[in-house]
Design a protein around this motif. Structure first.
Motif, PDB file in Angstrom:
ATOM      1  N   GLU A  65       1.730  32.596  20.925  1.00 27.14           N
ATOM      2  CA  GLU A  65       0.433  32.101  21.404  1.00 27.14           C
ATOM      3  C   GLU A  65       0.640  30.893  22.319  1.00 27.14           C
ATOM      4  O   GLU A  65       1.456  30.006  22.033  1.00 27.14           O
ATOM      5  CB  GLU A  65      -0.447  31.671  20.223  1.00 27.14           C
ATOM      6  N   GLY A  66      -0.091  30.866  23.407  1.00 23.90           N
ATOM      7  CA  GLY A  66      -0.058  29.714  24.304  1.00 23.90           C
ATOM      8  C   GLY A  66       1.017  29.760  25.365  1.00 23.90           C
ATOM      9  O   GLY A  66       1.027  28.919  26.268  1.00 23.90           O
ATOM     10  N   LEU A  67       1.942  30.735  25.279  1.00 24.22           N
ATOM     11  CA  LEU A  67       2.940  30.872  26.344  1.00 24.22           C
ATOM     12  C   LEU A  67       2.245  31.251  27.650  1.00 24.22           C
ATOM     13  O   LEU A  67       1.192  31.888  27.649  1.00 24.22           O
ATOM     14  CB  LEU A  67       3.949  31.966  26.007  1.00 24.22           C
ATOM     15  N   TYR A  68       2.852  30.872  28.766  1.00 26.15           N
ATOM     16  CA  TYR A  68       2.355  31.369  30.033  1.00 26.15           C
ATOM     17  C   TYR A  68       2.497  32.893  30.050  1.00 26.15           C
ATOM     18  O   TYR A  68       3.488  33.444  29.550  1.00 26.15           O
ATOM     19  CB  TYR A  68       3.120  30.758  31.202  1.00 26.15           C
ATOM     20  N   ASP A  69       1.488  33.589  30.590  1.00 20.98           N
ATOM     21  CA  ASP A  69       1.510  35.048  30.632  1.00 20.98           C
ATOM     22  C   ASP A  69       2.794  35.567  31.268  1.00 20.98           C
ATOM     23  O   ASP A  69       3.392  36.543  30.799  1.00 20.98           O
ATOM     24  CB  ASP A  69       0.302  35.574  31.424  1.00 20.98           C
ATOM     25  N   GLU A  70       3.218  34.923  32.339  1.00 21.28           N
ATOM     26  CA  GLU A  70       4.432  35.349  33.044  1.00 21.28           C
ATOM     27  C   GLU A  70       5.644  35.281  32.109  1.00 21.28           C
ATOM     28  O   GLU A  70       6.475  36.193  32.079  1.00 21.28           O
ATOM     29  CB  GLU A  70       4.653  34.466  34.270  1.00 21.28           C
ATOM     30  N   GLU A  71       5.729  34.199  31.353  1.00 14.97           N
ATOM     31  CA  GLU A  71       6.861  34.032  30.427  1.00 14.97           C
ATOM     32  C   GLU A  71       6.821  35.066  29.316  1.00 14.97           C
ATOM     33  O   GLU A  71       7.852  35.635  28.929  1.00 14.97           O
ATOM     34  CB  GLU A  71       6.825  32.617  29.840  1.00 14.97           C
ATOM     35  N   LEU A  72       5.607  35.326  28.791  1.00 14.74           N
ATOM     36  CA  LEU A  72       5.473  36.265  27.680  1.00 14.74           C
ATOM     37  C   LEU A  72       5.778  37.694  28.117  1.00 14.74           C
ATOM     38  O   LEU A  72       6.625  38.373  27.517  1.00 14.74           O
ATOM     39  CB  LEU A  72       4.051  36.189  27.106  1.00 14.74           C
ATOM     40  N   PHE A  73       5.104  38.135  29.170  1.00 10.08           N
ATOM     41  CA  PHE A  73       5.173  39.547  29.533  1.00 10.08           C
ATOM     42  C   PHE A  73       6.371  39.906  30.417  1.00 10.08           C
ATOM     43  O   PHE A  73       6.775  41.070  30.475  1.00 10.08           O
ATOM     44  CB  PHE A  73       3.872  39.969  30.207  1.00 10.08           C
ATOM     45  N   HIS A  74       6.936  38.915  31.104  1.00  8.27           N
ATOM     46  CA  HIS A  74       8.069  39.216  31.973  1.00  8.27           C
ATOM     47  C   HIS A  74       9.354  38.503  31.547  1.00  8.27           C
ATOM     48  O   HIS A  74      10.404  38.724  32.154  1.00  8.27           O
ATOM     49  CB  HIS A  74       7.718  38.848  33.418  1.00  8.27           C
ATOM     50  N   GLY A  75       9.247  37.664  30.514  1.00  3.48           N
ATOM     51  CA  GLY A  75      10.425  36.980  30.012  1.00  3.48           C
ATOM     52  C   GLY A  75      10.780  37.392  28.601  1.00  3.48           C
ATOM     53  O   GLY A  75      11.868  37.933  28.348  1.00  3.48           O
ATOM     54  N   VAL A  76       9.845  37.194  27.663  1.00  3.80           N
ATOM     55  CA  VAL A  76      10.124  37.456  26.250  1.00  3.80           C
ATOM     56  C   VAL A  76      10.110  38.947  25.920  1.00  3.80           C
ATOM     57  O   VAL A  76      11.078  39.484  25.359  1.00  3.80           O
ATOM     58  CB  VAL A  76       9.109  36.711  25.353  1.00  3.80           C
ATOM     59  N   LEU A  77       9.032  39.641  26.245  1.00  5.25           N
ATOM     60  CA  LEU A  77       8.908  41.043  25.821  1.00  5.25           C
ATOM     61  C   LEU A  77       9.982  41.961  26.404  1.00  5.25           C
ATOM     62  O   LEU A  77      10.480  42.850  25.696  1.00  5.25           O
ATOM     63  CB  LEU A  77       7.505  41.578  26.144  1.00  5.25           C
ATOM     64  N   PRO A  78      10.395  41.781  27.681  1.00  7.79           N
ATOM     65  CA  PRO A  78      11.463  42.655  28.186  1.00  7.79           C
ATOM     66  C   PRO A  78      12.794  42.487  27.466  1.00  7.79           C
ATOM     67  O   PRO A  78      13.683  43.340  27.605  1.00  7.79           O
ATOM     68  CB  PRO A  78      11.577  42.236  29.663  1.00  7.79           C
ATOM     69  N   ARG A  79      12.963  41.423  26.692  1.00  5.72           N
ATOM     70  CA  ARG A  79      14.209  41.226  25.950  1.00  5.72           C
ATOM     71  C   ARG A  79      14.182  41.886  24.573  1.00  5.72           C
ATOM     72  O   ARG A  79      15.169  41.837  23.844  1.00  5.72           O
ATOM     73  CB  ARG A  79      14.512  39.727  25.810  1.00  5.72           C
ATOM     74  N   THR A  80      13.049  42.498  24.213  1.00  3.51           N
ATOM     75  CA  THR A  80      12.981  43.187  22.923  1.00  3.51           C
ATOM     76  C   THR A  80      13.567  44.585  23.043  1.00  3.51           C
ATOM     77  O   THR A  80      13.640  45.153  24.138  1.00  3.51           O
ATOM     78  CB  THR A  80      11.524  43.299  22.427  1.00  3.51           C
ATOM     79  N   SER A  81      13.970  45.145  21.900  1.00  2.00           N
ATOM     80  CA  SER A  81      14.540  46.495  21.915  1.00  2.00           C
ATOM     81  C   SER A  81      13.479  47.535  22.251  1.00  2.00           C
ATOM     82  O   SER A  81      13.805  48.618  22.762  1.00  2.00           O
ATOM     83  CB  SER A  81      15.157  46.808  20.547  1.00  2.00           C
ATOM     84  N   VAL A  82      12.222  47.229  21.975  1.00  2.00           N
ATOM     85  CA  VAL A  82      11.136  48.174  22.254  1.00  2.00           C
ATOM     86  C   VAL A  82      10.955  48.358  23.753  1.00  2.00           C
ATOM     87  O   VAL A  82      10.751  49.470  24.246  1.00  2.00           O
ATOM     88  CB  VAL A  82       9.811  47.685  21.635  1.00  2.00           C
TER      89      VAL A  82
END
Length: 233
Positions: A96-113
């Motif tokens: 929560e509170g992360l910049y959208d860019e960081e969340l959707f293009h930084g964190v989520l692409p590093r998940t196995s899903v």
């Protein structure tokens, strides 16, 4: 019996929306422009002679603030209101509170899903939910089945309540991804639909079945903006 119809509004633009930050179960207030946009919406409803028989919202501050402005513009401040946590936004947990860019293009692409080889635009809601659960270090993000069921049950409960009381118009204020998820649950063609702040999605309901009449309609805001401009002249 009068037809049962839900007018589902995405809350007005908030501080976090303006800053491009993820805002699920965390909250921020409407901005000055956000409040003005919802005034336009309320005035647009009034221009069309639209009134409501009951009001519903999530229990988030931004939806409660939005609802209060709409009802004031309509002169329906005393309308019965229910705050239902089931129609909250998605929960992003520790993200929560992360910049959208960081969340959707930084964190989520590093998940196995997701992985770096997948485009977010091609992901299903289920895959996004599973990626959030994997990335959330606090363990608060909801599994897809929980998220899906609470949103569906919340809206069915609202529609059935109105239908049982003889039908009518229900005003529902909630959240962008919540509305988009509901539309997908009704008809998967609507996946990844953009829901603007202050837009109106209209559903009719009869005996357990939703029909989609309008999606993310901004015409009420445009009518209200014109009415307010004329009032200021």
């Amino acid at each position: 019996m009068t037809e049962t119809r839900l007018y589902i509004v995405r809350h007005g633009k908030t501080m976090f929306n303006t800053l491009g930050r993820a805002q699920g179960w965390c909250d921020s207030p409407l901005t000055t422009l956000g409040r003005e946009g919802i005034r336009e919406l309320g005035q647009g409803f009034a221009v069309d002679g639209l009134t409501f028989d009951e009001a519903f919202s999530s229990d988030s501050g931004r939806t409660l603030e939005t609802l209060a402005i709409v009802l004031k513009e309509l002169g329906q401040e005393s309308l019965p209101h229910t705050a239902d946590r089931r129609i909250r936004e998605w929960c992003f947990g520790s993200l929560e509170g992360l910049y959208d860019e960081e969340l959707f293009h930084g964190v989520l692409p590093r998940t196995s899903v997701v992985g770096l080889d997948k485009k977010l635009t091609n992901l299903t809601y289920q895959e996004i939910a599973e990626a959030l659960v994997e990335a959330d270090t606090a363990g608060w993000a909801e599994p897809w089945e929980v998220l899906r069921d609470r949103i569906w049950q919340g809206f069915v409960s609202i529609a059935e309540r109105l239908e049982t009381r003889g039908g009518g118009n229900g005003l529902v204020v909630c959240h962008g991804m919540t509305i988009a998820t509901l539309l997908w649950l009704i008809d998967p063609w609507w996946e990844k639909m953009m829901i603007d702040n202050g837009s109106v999605t209209v559903l009719s309901y009869e005996k357990g079945h939703f029909s989609i009449e309008q999606v993310a309609d901004l015409s009420y805001r445009y009518k209200g903006r014109e009415a307010l401009a004329n009032e200021r002249k």
